[in-house]
Scaffold this motif. Sequence first.
Motif, PDB file in Angstrom:
ATOM      1  N   HIS A   1       1.087  -1.282  -0.365  1.00  0.00           N
ATOM      2  CA  HIS A   1       0.049  -0.597  -0.504  1.00  0.00           C
ATOM      3  C   HIS A   1       0.637   1.600   0.474  1.00  0.00           C
ATOM      4  O   HIS A   1       2.161   1.257   0.483  1.00  0.00           O
ATOM      5  CB  HIS A   1      -0.555  -0.065   1.011  1.00  0.00           C
ATOM      6  CG  HIS A   1      -1.653   1.128   1.742  1.00  0.00           C
ATOM      7  ND1 HIS A   1      -2.595   1.394   1.090  1.00  0.00           N
ATOM      8  CD2 HIS A   1      -1.472   2.659   2.350  1.00  0.00           C
ATOM      9  CE1 HIS A   1      -3.427   2.364   1.226  1.00  0.00           C
ATOM     10  NE2 HIS A   1      -2.498   3.199   1.648  1.00  0.00           N
ATOM     11  N   HIS A   2       0.267   2.360  -0.515  1.00  0.00           N
ATOM     12  CA  HIS A   2       1.379   3.146  -1.026  1.00  0.00           C
ATOM     13  C   HIS A   2       0.296   4.420  -1.053  1.00  0.00           C
ATOM     14  O   HIS A   2      -0.623   4.427  -2.310  1.00  0.00           O
ATOM     15  CB  HIS A   2       2.226   3.613  -1.812  1.00  0.00           C
ATOM     16  CG  HIS A   2       2.636   3.022  -2.556  1.00  0.00           C
ATOM     17  ND1 HIS A   2       1.923   1.707  -3.405  1.00  0.00           N
ATOM     18  CD2 HIS A   2       2.330   3.881  -4.513  1.00  0.00           C
ATOM     19  CE1 HIS A   2       2.215   1.149  -4.312  1.00  0.00           C
ATOM     20  NE2 HIS A   2       1.939   2.909  -5.467  1.00  0.00           N
ATOM     21  N   PHE A   3       0.760   6.125  -0.718  1.00  0.00           N
ATOM     22  CA  PHE A   3      -0.395   7.150  -1.434  1.00  0.00           C
ATOM     23  C   PHE A   3       0.890   8.061  -1.746  1.00  0.00           C
ATOM     24  O   PHE A   3       2.153   8.238  -1.371  1.00  0.00           O
ATOM     25  CB  PHE A   3      -1.050   7.685  -0.206  1.00  0.00           C
ATOM     26  CG  PHE A   3      -0.163   7.693   1.071  1.00  0.00           C
ATOM     27  CD1 PHE A   3       0.296   9.194   1.540  1.00  0.00           C
ATOM     28  CD2 PHE A   3      -0.235   6.437   2.086  1.00  0.00           C
ATOM     29  CE1 PHE A   3       0.931   9.531   2.570  1.00  0.00           C
ATOM     30  CE2 PHE A   3       0.432   7.536   3.391  1.00  0.00           C
ATOM     31  CZ  PHE A   3       1.362   8.897   3.627  1.00  0.00           C
ATOM     32  N   ARG A   4       0.706   9.120  -2.584  1.00  0.00           N
ATOM     33  CA  ARG A   4       1.476   9.593  -3.307  1.00  0.00           C
ATOM     34  C   ARG A   4       1.393  11.666  -2.556  1.00  0.00           C
ATOM     35  O   ARG A   4       0.249  11.796  -2.640  1.00  0.00           O
ATOM     36  CB  ARG A   4       1.650   9.682  -4.601  1.00  0.00           C
ATOM     37  CG  ARG A   4       2.305   8.333  -5.318  1.00  0.00           C
ATOM     38  CD  ARG A   4       2.918   8.282  -6.413  1.00  0.00           C
ATOM     39  NE  ARG A   4       3.063   7.400  -7.241  1.00  0.00           N
ATOM     40  CZ  ARG A   4       2.923   6.913  -7.536  1.00  0.00           C
ATOM     41  NH1 ARG A   4       1.202   6.992  -7.317  1.00  0.00           N
ATOM     42  NH2 ARG A   4       3.046   5.430  -8.084  1.00  0.00           N
ATOM     43  N   TYR A   5       2.256  12.451  -2.409  1.00  0.00           N
ATOM     44  CA  TYR A   5       1.333  13.687  -2.482  1.00  0.00           C
ATOM     45  C   TYR A   5       1.252  14.227  -4.211  1.00  0.00           C
ATOM     46  O   TYR A   5       2.195  13.395  -4.701  1.00  0.00           O
ATOM     47  CB  TYR A   5       2.529  14.776  -1.738  1.00  0.00           C
ATOM     48  CG  TYR A   5       1.967  14.334  -0.275  1.00  0.00           C
ATOM     49  CD1 TYR A   5       2.079  15.150   0.644  1.00  0.00           C
ATOM     50  CD2 TYR A   5       3.382  13.497  -0.325  1.00  0.00           C
ATOM     51  CE1 TYR A   5       1.397  14.086   1.814  1.00  0.00           C
ATOM     52  CE2 TYR A   5       3.265  12.529   1.811  1.00  0.00           C
ATOM     53  CZ  TYR A   5       1.750  13.478   2.756  1.00  0.00           C
ATOM     54  OH  TYR A   5       1.816  13.247   3.731  1.00  0.00           O
ATOM     55  N   ALA A   6       1.454  15.327  -3.672  1.00  0.00           N
ATOM     56  CA  ALA A   6       1.164  15.888  -5.837  1.00  0.00           C
ATOM     57  C   ALA A   6       3.056  16.300  -6.263  1.00  0.00           C
ATOM     58  O   ALA A   6       2.827  16.756  -7.411  1.00  0.00           O
ATOM     59  CB  ALA A   6       0.827  17.155  -5.511  1.00  0.00           C
ATOM     60  N   ASP A   7       3.546  16.082  -5.343  1.00  0.00           N
ATOM     61  CA  ASP A   7       4.961  16.805  -6.138  1.00  0.00           C
ATOM     62  C   ASP A   7       5.565  15.067  -6.347  1.00  0.00           C
ATOM     63  O   ASP A   7       6.707  15.296  -6.010  1.00  0.00           O
ATOM     64  CB  ASP A   7       5.596  17.315  -5.146  1.00  0.00           C
ATOM     65  CG  ASP A   7       5.969  16.820  -3.184  1.00  0.00           C
ATOM     66  OD1 ASP A   7       5.287  16.431  -3.630  1.00  0.00           O
ATOM     67  OD2 ASP A   7       6.542  17.657  -2.531  1.00  0.00           O
ATOM     68  N   GLY A   8       5.045  14.092  -5.582  1.00  0.00           N
ATOM     69  CA  GLY A   8       5.617  13.283  -5.892  1.00  0.00           C
ATOM     70  C   GLY A   8       5.975  12.612  -5.124  1.00  0.00           C
ATOM     71  O   GLY A   8       6.248  10.636  -5.162  1.00  0.00           O
ATOM     72  N   ILE A   9       6.222  13.086  -3.766  1.00  0.00           N
ATOM     73  CA  ILE A   9       6.855  11.960  -2.556  1.00  0.00           C
ATOM     74  C   ILE A   9       6.068  11.199  -2.672  1.00  0.00           C
ATOM     75  O   ILE A   9       4.636  11.210  -2.299  1.00  0.00           O
ATOM     76  CB  ILE A   9       6.922  13.085  -1.429  1.00  0.00           C
ATOM     77  CG1 ILE A   9       8.122  14.103  -2.215  1.00  0.00           C
ATOM     78  CG2 ILE A   9       6.930  12.069  -0.387  1.00  0.00           C
ATOM     79  CD1 ILE A   9       7.938  14.820  -0.349  1.00  0.00           C
TER      80      ILE A   9
END
Length: 429
Positions: free
Chosen positions: A292-300
């Motif tokens: 499972h993962h999630f991303r911020y708008a800047d790609g982190i």
Amino acid sequence: MNQTPLRFTRRRFLGTSIATAFAGPQIVRAETLGNNSKTGANSRIGLGFIGVGLISQGHVASFAGMKDVQPLAVCDVRDWKIKEAVGKLKELGNDDIQTTSRFEEVLANPDIDAVCVMTPDHWHAGVAIAAMKAGKDVYVEKPMTLTIEEGKLMVEAEKKYGRIVQVGSQQRSAVHFRIAANLVRNGMIGDIKEVYCRLGTFPKQPKEETIIPVPEGFDYDRWLGPTPFYEYSKNRAEGNYGGGWRCYWDYGSRKFGDWGAHHFDIVQWALGRDDTGPVEFIPAGYDGNKYHHFRYADGITVWRDKQPDHGHMIRFIGTEGEVHVSRGKVETMPKTLVRHRFGEGDEQVYESKDHRQNFIDSIKSRKPTICPATVGKRSGEICLLGGIAERLVQPLKWDPVTEQITNNAEGASMQQRPRRKGYELPDIG
């Protein structure tokens, strides 16, 4: 203090009366308690404990030992838990404790200035909002709410009623996490690319339950509260850090709401994103994804349980180094970086050395805590969105400005949950 009229019914499951009829203040003199280190009664904060299960043990002992705090009430739907908590308070020199299974009776006590809400997750918002409406400040355990929409209402109540809220994400008040956050915030390991967070796993919710009689002295229907009714089984309502009610989606967000509420909160803090959040959530099992993962708008990208974590709870990976942090330790690559000392020109996070004391200090100063409802909402949203994505096995796109799931109608419908009749959230107008 709040002057709401009292409407009590006498509780007889303990041999203790409900606070001696409230003919006068329930705060007793320090000399009577045999604790002259306490401050004068009129300047002490009257505190009520609501939900006294496992997590309460540290809170009860710690708050009761503070010179500026006077414990006044214990509330739980299990009479034996009340008895245990009152016994502990008496050992610490506190008598005349109000006892009840109805939190409303605690909130109606004008001598109580603040409450510590330690119920399972599905009761957090209902109790906390009612407390704020009654003029009480609130320490509420993490995750702050069971649903995304509840989180929005918590922030609204915090603002409308001018209350102090502290969410129990106590890692923010631990020195090693503060060091890690400052290193990341100041670019000491370059641009952050990835973060690994170790959450672990819970047993799956049982497919079949062994139905047994409800134990005597347990108001099980009240424990279920706003959630769907099920016949009683020991596992469903058990307080257990390794499972019990924490295994059920009805009462929380499983490991997302357990360790995720701690570690994702630190990620938000270190990245300076307490007023925003990620934009995409991808569950394990979707399109061949192992983690499972999630991303911020800047790609982190933030990964759950990805290895190697180098023996730490959180691993920040930057272009020029790494920060690894756990409870009780912090390490860096390069190793010497951990000894860096920041100056006045550097950005440094809010410093709290004791999460509970920070709450008490904020009650007196009326300045925000290190983890107010605005912060608890954003960190909680990550946990809740992770849980929704896991249950649907579908990716979610999230707009952190409108705070809405934008690509999945079923997921968007899960931002709130139906509540059983009689257990509606308080109206905050």
